[in-house]
Motif scaffolding. Structure first.
Motif, PDB file in Angstrom:
ATOM      1  N   GLU A  56       0.849  -1.182   0.000  1.00  0.00           N
ATOM      2  CA  GLU A  56       0.000   0.000   0.000  1.00  0.00           C
ATOM      3  C   GLU A  56       0.887   1.236   0.000  1.00  0.00           C
ATOM      4  O   GLU A  56       1.831   1.341   0.789  1.00  0.00           O
ATOM      5  CB  GLU A  56      -0.915   0.025   1.227  1.00  0.00           C
ATOM      6  CG  GLU A  56      -1.852   1.237   1.256  1.00  0.00           C
ATOM      7  CD  GLU A  56      -2.800   1.220   2.438  1.00  0.00           C
ATOM      8  OE1 GLU A  56      -3.922   1.726   2.301  1.00  0.00           O
ATOM      9  OE2 GLU A  56      -2.412   0.694   3.501  1.00  0.00           O
ATOM     10  N   GLY A  71      -1.025   7.079 -11.805  1.00  0.00           N
ATOM     11  CA  GLY A  71      -2.086   6.180 -11.366  1.00  0.00           C
ATOM     12  C   GLY A  71      -2.151   4.917 -12.193  1.00  0.00           C
ATOM     13  O   GLY A  71      -2.283   3.812 -11.658  1.00  0.00           O
ATOM     14  N   ALA A  72      -2.054   5.062 -13.522  1.00  0.00           N
ATOM     15  CA  ALA A  72      -2.093   3.887 -14.394  1.00  0.00           C
ATOM     16  C   ALA A  72      -0.918   2.965 -14.122  1.00  0.00           C
ATOM     17  O   ALA A  72      -1.056   1.731 -14.104  1.00  0.00           O
ATOM     18  CB  ALA A  72      -2.095   4.332 -15.854  1.00  0.00           C
ATOM     19  N   LEU A  74       0.834   2.654 -11.253  1.00  0.00           N
ATOM     20  CA  LEU A  74       0.719   2.010  -9.948  1.00  0.00           C
ATOM     21  C   LEU A  74      -0.361   0.935  -9.945  1.00  0.00           C
ATOM     22  O   LEU A  74      -0.136  -0.189  -9.488  1.00  0.00           O
ATOM     23  CB  LEU A  74       0.446   3.067  -8.877  1.00  0.00           C
ATOM     24  CG  LEU A  74       1.615   4.029  -8.627  1.00  0.00           C
ATOM     25  CD1 LEU A  74       1.147   5.271  -7.875  1.00  0.00           C
ATOM     26  CD2 LEU A  74       2.725   3.321  -7.856  1.00  0.00           C
ATOM     27  N   PHE A  75      -1.536   1.262 -10.458  1.00  0.00           N
ATOM     28  CA  PHE A  75      -2.606   0.269 -10.533  1.00  0.00           C
ATOM     29  C   PHE A  75      -2.200  -0.905 -11.416  1.00  0.00           C
ATOM     30  O   PHE A  75      -2.479  -2.065 -11.098  1.00  0.00           O
ATOM     31  CB  PHE A  75      -3.888   0.907 -11.076  1.00  0.00           C
ATOM     32  CG  PHE A  75      -4.682   1.664 -10.058  1.00  0.00           C
ATOM     33  CD1 PHE A  75      -5.189   1.027  -8.928  1.00  0.00           C
ATOM     34  CD2 PHE A  75      -4.936   3.020 -10.209  1.00  0.00           C
ATOM     35  CE1 PHE A  75      -5.917   1.724  -7.975  1.00  0.00           C
ATOM     36  CE2 PHE A  75      -5.672   3.725  -9.276  1.00  0.00           C
ATOM     37  CZ  PHE A  75      -6.161   3.078  -8.152  1.00  0.00           C
ATOM     38  N   GLY A  76      -1.535  -0.599 -12.509  1.00  0.00           N
ATOM     39  CA  GLY A  76      -1.124  -1.659 -13.429  1.00  0.00           C
ATOM     40  C   GLY A  76      -0.140  -2.629 -12.829  1.00  0.00           C
ATOM     41  O   GLY A  76      -0.033  -3.780 -13.284  1.00  0.00           O
ATOM     42  N   ASN A  77       0.587  -2.180 -11.804  1.00  0.00           N
ATOM     43  CA  ASN A  77       1.548  -3.047 -11.134  1.00  0.00           C
ATOM     44  C   ASN A  77       1.014  -3.626  -9.823  1.00  0.00           C
ATOM     45  O   ASN A  77       1.767  -4.266  -9.080  1.00  0.00           O
ATOM     46  CB  ASN A  77       2.845  -2.277 -10.877  1.00  0.00           C
ATOM     47  CG  ASN A  77       3.715  -2.198 -12.114  1.00  0.00           C
ATOM     48  OD1 ASN A  77       4.368  -3.169 -12.490  1.00  0.00           O
ATOM     49  ND2 ASN A  77       3.711  -1.046 -12.774  1.00  0.00           N
ATOM     50  N   GLY A  78      -0.256  -3.405  -9.542  1.00  0.00           N
ATOM     51  CA  GLY A  78      -0.866  -4.029  -8.372  1.00  0.00           C
ATOM     52  C   GLY A  78      -0.624  -3.325  -7.062  1.00  0.00           C
ATOM     53  O   GLY A  78      -0.822  -3.920  -5.994  1.00  0.00           O
ATOM     54  N   GLN A  80      -1.659  -0.945  -4.108  1.00  0.00           N
ATOM     55  CA  GLN A  80      -2.846  -0.342  -3.509  1.00  0.00           C
ATOM     56  C   GLN A  80      -2.525   1.101  -3.119  1.00  0.00           C
ATOM     57  O   GLN A  80      -1.433   1.385  -2.628  1.00  0.00           O
ATOM     58  CB  GLN A  80      -3.263  -1.119  -2.259  1.00  0.00           C
ATOM     59  CG  GLN A  80      -3.562  -2.582  -2.497  1.00  0.00           C
ATOM     60  CD  GLN A  80      -3.854  -3.317  -1.200  1.00  0.00           C
ATOM     61  OE1 GLN A  80      -4.565  -2.818  -0.331  1.00  0.00           O
ATOM     62  NE2 GLN A  80      -3.308  -4.519  -1.067  1.00  0.00           N
ATOM     63  N   LEU A  81      -3.473   2.001  -3.332  1.00  0.00           N
ATOM     64  CA  LEU A  81      -3.281   3.398  -2.970  1.00  0.00           C
ATOM     65  C   LEU A  81      -4.092   3.735  -1.734  1.00  0.00           C
ATOM     66  O   LEU A  81      -5.286   3.454  -1.666  1.00  0.00           O
ATOM     67  CB  LEU A  81      -3.696   4.313  -4.126  1.00  0.00           C
ATOM     68  CG  LEU A  81      -2.923   4.120  -5.440  1.00  0.00           C
ATOM     69  CD1 LEU A  81      -3.423   5.113  -6.489  1.00  0.00           C
ATOM     70  CD2 LEU A  81      -1.432   4.262  -5.227  1.00  0.00           C
TER      71      LEU A  81
END
Length: 318
Positions: A56, A71-72, A74-78, A80-81
């Motif tokens: 996270e 954002g793309a 971080l989300f693309g690499n799994g 969590q934010l």
């Protein structure tokens, strides 16, 4: 790897690196620079996630062009934010990285750091922080107070100060801030370049010994570029040579190494309540070796591009 009941918590800057061979780039992306998702904390978080470690990230970036890129990524690499990390009213920070003939980067920053609320999930095995986020106000004070608030919790705290003279030009003031955070940390990782800035004229062994005078600090890892790294614990010390590689650039190498250090410790059940108290010479050598080899892979490609666990295994073996 032991089961993880909550993600590793990474706190710090997420920004866009604008990578140049010559600094002729503007924020809108014109010029020679290439915009690449980065930032110390984002790089470490991606490195952990690619190693299969639930992660996270607490950072802050906007919903502008650069924020969408982050954002793309971080989300693309799994990754969590944490709540509040994406803030529509925030201007996403940037770092212009200029590479020399050997691929070594220097940085100029355009950033602010004011993190969202910090909290610790039950079962979190480790908190990692460092770099500009621990030096730039108001976020630096927020991180220090948060680490003070969790000092009695069964969580390992790791710190990578990552000297940034452009942000903190006075080494005496900067080192005093490092020492305050090191006193709240179980493991401190520095580079030889960090050490030369923070403590000019002091040997790496002396710096490690100085940090280990803190009651909580159990381990210091100091990287030495192409020469590898040393790891120093209470009663153990190891030296790991770096593998021979063809360097493309060094962007993100230290962050890849840090992510792999945390991963290696997690694999050996050395995070959480144990706080590295069971660290043996063999375990320390294996963890530092694993981390050095992760950094080496990153140096063979452009930008902050940490390896996956599968890439690491394919290149260097299990």
């Amino acid at each position: 790897m032991s089961p993880v009941t909550a993600p590793v918590l990474v706190i710090g800057e997420a920004l866009v690196d604008i990578v140049n061979a010559a600094a002729k780039t503007t924020r809108n992306g014109n010029g020679k620079g290439k915009a690449i998702p980065g930032g110390f904390a984002a790089n470490v978080a991606v490195g952990l996630a690619r190693m299969g470690v639930p992660t996270e990230l607490v950072a802050r970036f906007g919903t502008d062009q650069y924020g969408d890129l982050l954002g793309a990524h971080l989300f693309g690499n799994g990754v969590q934010l944490a709540p509040g990390t994406v803030d529509p009213g925030f201007r996403t920070s940037t770092a212009t990285a200029t590479l020399d003939a050997e691929g070594v980067a220097t940085y100029q920053f355009d950033m602010t750091w004011d993190p969202p609320a910090l909290s610790l999930r039950r079962g979190c095995p480790a908190i990692h922080t460092g770099s500009i986020a621990t030096m730039l106000e108001p976020g630096a004070t927020a991180i220090h107070r948060f680490l003070e608030s969790v000092v009695d919790q069964p969580v390992t705290v790791t710190l990578d100060p990552n000297a940034r003279p452009a942000i903190t030009p006075d080494p005496v003031v900067a080192w005093a801030a490092v020492r305050k955070l090191a006193a709240l940390s179980d493991l401190v990782k520095l580079s030889d370049e960090d050490c030369a800035f923070f403590r000019p004229g002091v040997s790496l062994d002396e710096i490690a010994a100085e940090l280990l005078t803190e009651e909580r600090t159990q381990c210091v890892v100091i990287t030495r570029g192409g020469e590898g790294a040393i790891g120093v614990g209470r009663d153990v010390q190891v030296e790991v040579k770096a593998p021979a590689i063809e360097v493309v650039d060094t962007v993100g190498a230290g962050d890849s190494l840090m992510a792999a250090l945390i991963t290696g410790l997690l694999k050996r059940d050395l995070l959480g309540q144990r706080r590295l108290a069971g660290l043996t010479s063999e375990a320390l050598h294996d963890v530092v070796d694993y981390a050095v080899k992760a950094a080496a892979i990153t140096c063979t490609r452009h930008g902050a591009d940490p390896p996956t666990a599968a890439e690491h295994a394919a290149r260097w073996g299990a």
